[in-house]
Design a protein around this motif. Structure first.
Motif, mmCIF file in Angstrom:
data_model
loop_
_atom_site.group_PDB
_atom_site.id
_atom_site.type_symbol
_atom_site.label_atom_id
_atom_site.label_comp_id
_atom_site.label_asym_id
_atom_site.label_seq_id
_atom_site.Cartn_x
_atom_site.Cartn_y
_atom_site.Cartn_z
ATOM 1 N N ILE A 18 0.850 -1.208 0.000
ATOM 2 C CA ILE A 18 0.000 0.000 0.000
ATOM 3 C C ILE A 18 0.879 1.251 0.000
ATOM 4 N N TYR A 19 1.886 1.257 0.882
ATOM 5 C CA TYR A 19 2.724 2.463 0.967
ATOM 6 C C TYR A 19 3.691 2.590 -0.217
ATOM 7 N N VAL A 20 4.078 1.473 -0.796
ATOM 8 C CA VAL A 20 4.896 1.553 -2.018
ATOM 9 C C VAL A 20 4.038 2.156 -3.133
ATOM 10 N N SER A 21 2.758 1.748 -3.208
ATOM 11 C CA SER A 21 1.885 2.314 -4.252
ATOM 12 C C SER A 21 1.654 3.806 -3.997
ATOM 13 N N TYR A 22 1.596 4.188 -2.719
ATOM 14 C CA TYR A 22 1.474 5.612 -2.354
ATOM 15 C C TYR A 22 2.684 6.396 -2.892
ATOM 16 N N LEU A 23 3.878 5.826 -2.701
ATOM 17 C CA LEU A 23 5.096 6.511 -3.156
ATOM 18 C C LEU A 23 5.180 6.541 -4.681
ATOM 19 N N VAL A 24 4.730 5.455 -5.313
ATOM 20 C CA VAL A 24 4.736 5.409 -6.778
ATOM 21 C C VAL A 24 3.779 6.471 -7.320
ATOM 22 N N LEU A 25 2.613 6.589 -6.682
ATOM 23 C CA LEU A 25 1.632 7.606 -7.093
ATOM 24 C C LEU A 25 2.247 8.999 -6.995
ATOM 25 N N ARG A 26 2.931 9.262 -5.877
ATOM 26 C CA ARG A 26 3.508 10.595 -5.675
ATOM 27 C C ARG A 26 4.654 10.863 -6.639
ATOM 28 N N PHE A 70 5.174 9.430 -9.775
ATOM 29 C CA PHE A 70 4.931 9.411 -11.217
ATOM 30 C C PHE A 70 3.683 10.151 -11.671
ATOM 31 N N SER A 71 2.820 10.589 -10.741
ATOM 32 C CA SER A 71 1.635 11.330 -11.173
ATOM 33 C C SER A 71 1.999 12.807 -11.293
ATOM 34 N N SER A 72 1.644 13.409 -12.425
ATOM 35 C CA SER A 72 1.992 14.824 -12.616
ATOM 36 C C SER A 72 0.776 15.730 -12.414
ATOM 37 N N SER A 73 -0.349 15.137 -12.013
ATOM 38 C CA SER A 73 -1.559 15.934 -11.826
ATOM 39 C C SER A 73 -1.418 16.860 -10.608
ATOM 40 N N GLY A 74 -2.061 18.015 -10.670
ATOM 41 C CA GLY A 74 -2.019 18.948 -9.542
ATOM 42 C C GLY A 74 -2.740 18.405 -8.319
ATOM 43 N N THR A 134 -2.418 15.383 -7.194
ATOM 44 C CA THR A 134 -1.695 14.208 -6.659
ATOM 45 C C THR A 134 -1.634 14.185 -5.125
ATOM 46 N N PRO A 135 -1.279 15.324 -4.459
ATOM 47 C CA PRO A 135 -1.213 15.260 -2.987
ATOM 48 C C PRO A 135 -2.554 14.881 -2.348
ATOM 49 N N VAL A 136 -3.660 15.335 -2.962
ATOM 50 C CA VAL A 136 -4.985 15.016 -2.409
ATOM 51 C C VAL A 136 -5.281 13.521 -2.577
ATOM 52 N N LEU A 137 -5.014 13.005 -3.783
ATOM 53 C CA LEU A 137 -5.235 11.573 -4.048
ATOM 54 C C LEU A 137 -4.368 10.717 -3.134
ATOM 55 N N ALA A 138 -3.110 11.145 -2.987
ATOM 56 C CA ALA A 138 -2.174 10.386 -2.144
ATOM 57 C C ALA A 138 -2.630 10.420 -0.686
ATOM 58 N N ALA A 139 -3.118 11.595 -0.242
ATOM 59 C CA ALA A 139 -3.581 11.706 1.150
ATOM 60 C C ALA A 139 -4.776 10.785 1.385
ATOM 61 N N ALA A 140 -5.696 10.727 0.407
ATOM 62 C CA ALA A 140 -6.864 9.845 0.539
ATOM 63 C C ALA A 140 -6.421 8.387 0.595
ATOM 64 N N LEU A 141 -5.442 8.027 -0.257
ATOM 65 C CA LEU A 141 -4.925 6.650 -0.257
ATOM 66 C C LEU A 141 -4.277 6.323 1.090
ATOM 67 N N ALA A 142 -3.532 7.313 1.634
ATOM 68 C CA ALA A 142 -2.843 7.088 2.912
ATOM 69 C C ALA A 142 -3.836 6.885 4.051
ATOM 70 N N VAL A 143 -4.949 7.628 4.033
ATOM 71 C CA VAL A 143 -5.954 7.500 5.096
ATOM 72 C C VAL A 143 -6.515 6.076 5.103
ATOM 73 N N PHE A 144 -6.831 5.538 3.914
ATOM 74 C CA PHE A 144 -7.371 4.172 3.851
ATOM 75 C C PHE A 144 -6.273 3.131 4.080
ATOM 76 N N GLY A 145 -5.079 3.440 3.593
ATOM 77 C CA GLY A 145 -3.957 2.504 3.769
ATOM 78 C C GLY A 145 -3.615 2.299 5.233
ATOM 79 N N ALA A 146 -3.761 3.385 6.020
ATOM 80 C CA ALA A 146 -3.407 3.302 7.449
ATOM 81 C C ALA A 146 -4.328 2.360 8.215
ATOM 82 N N LEU A 147 -5.485 2.045 7.642
ATOM 83 C CA LEU A 147 -6.404 1.118 8.317
ATOM 84 C C LEU A 147 -5.795 -0.273 8.456
ATOM 85 N N ASP A 148 -4.779 -0.550 7.632
ATOM 86 C CA ASP A 148 -4.114 -1.854 7.696
ATOM 87 C C ASP A 148 -3.176 -1.950 8.910
#
Lengths: 288, 39
Positions: free
Chosen positions: A179-187, A189-193, A195-209
């Motif tokens: 999950i956290y490797v995918s978070y880092l990959v997202l941050r 390689f994604s060039s969208s403005g 990205t930090p919001v998407l990554a933050a949302a992923l991190a919130v759900f990822g932390a449930l693990d």
């Protein structure tokens, strides 16, 4: 602060050497496993440090998301305080449901500490700062989680006779790492403005693990050894002493690595900002 | 004992490898920033 870094670095190196000496020489030899049990003094502190870093990443990600709107920010502050109060009250009201050796006071303290961390991050980090903190803790957390996934099988091979088994503790740790490797990959390689919001949302759900990994050995029958602190586990006081020394040393080390990575990210953003400004300026210094 | 030493060595190898990437990236960015400052 810049002058403090080499001094703290030196002190941490000395502390880590002392912790290594404690783990290899001072800690008593375990009777059934022998010296290979000493892997525990690196494996467990690395896991605890990774969990702590992922928890900070979770709080920083929530803060980054809620700070985008002042009203949400205020509501979130109230929710965090209410949750901390509920944890304190709930721990004593439902103490009969807590696992063996888990005291209501420790649950209440955990609730207060998490809320405290939330407000500390909110006070000392700007909106961009929380984003950088989230990235930093995720990256360093992945490094520590990698250590856990490497040292675990190196202990399992001589003790269990196998490198790996798909039981819940091991599998959930691998999922956490992914999950956290995918978070880092997202941050990365994604060039969208966004990205930090998407990554933050992923991190919130990822932390449930994280709680699933931590409590899996408490609630499920697994091949992984039972908890050594709480949950009915027991450990020789001398071993516990060495374990805590190693954890403290790794915490100091993790703090310094996070600090370096934080500075690197700030510099990276400064360079990008300067390059963007330069692109807007004509050779004569006028704005295009 | 072999597994113990391999585990400890692997731990530090992972940390040193990560730290070296951080240091390398920092010095590259510092150089880039200095060049931008000169302009």
């Amino acid at each position: 602060m810049k002058k403090a870094f080499p001094i703290l670095g030196l002190l941490t190196a000395v502390f880590l050497s002392y912790a290594l000496y404690q783990a290899l020489v001072v800690a008593p030899q375990e009777q059934t496993m022998g010296d290979v049990q000493r892997i525990f003094y690196y494996h467990v502190p690395s896991a605890w440090t990774a969990f702590l870093l992922f928890a900070i990443n979770f709080l920083a990600s929530i803060l980054y998301l809620v700070r985008r709107n002042p009203r949400t920010d205020r509501v979130a502050g109230g929710v965090v305080m209410a949750l901390a109060a509920l944890t304190c009250v709930g721990a004593y009201v439902f103490k009969g449901y807590l696992p063996k050796d888990v005291y209501p006071s420790s649950v209440a303290t955990t609730g207060i500490v998490i809320a405290g961390f939330y407000f500390l991050i909110r006070k000392y980090f700007s909106e961009q700062g929380t984003d950088i903190l989230a990235l930093t803790t995720a990256e360093v957390g992945v490094v520590f989680c990698t250590v856990v996934l490497v040292t675990g099988p190196l202990w399992a091979r001589p003790v269990w006779g196998i490198w790996w088994t798909w039981d819940i503790r091991l599998t959930s740790t691998l999922v956490l790492w992914l999950i956290y490797v995918s978070y880092l990959v997202l941050r990365r390689f994604s060039s969208s403005g966004e990205t930090p919001v998407l990554a933050a949302a992923l991190a919130v759900f990822g932390a449930l693990d994280v709680p699933l990994v931590y409590f899996s050995i408490w609630f499920f029958r697994t091949q992984h050894p039972q908890p050594v602190i709480g949950g009915g586990g027991s450990i020789d006081p001398r071993m516990l002493h060495v374990l805590l020394i190693n954890w403290l040393a790794f915490l100091c080390f993790a703090f310094l690595v996070c600090w370096s990575r934080y500075r690197l990210e700030r510099l990276q953003r400064d360079v990008e900002e300067t390059q963007a400004l330069e692109a807007l300026l004509e050779p004569g210094g006028r704005v295009r | 004992m072999t597994y113990l030493y391999i585990a400890y060595a692997a731990t530090w190898l992972i940390h040193v490898a990560y730290l070296s990437t951080v240091v390398r990236r920092y010095s590259r960015l510092k150089k880039e920033m200095d060049q931008l400052g000169k302009k």
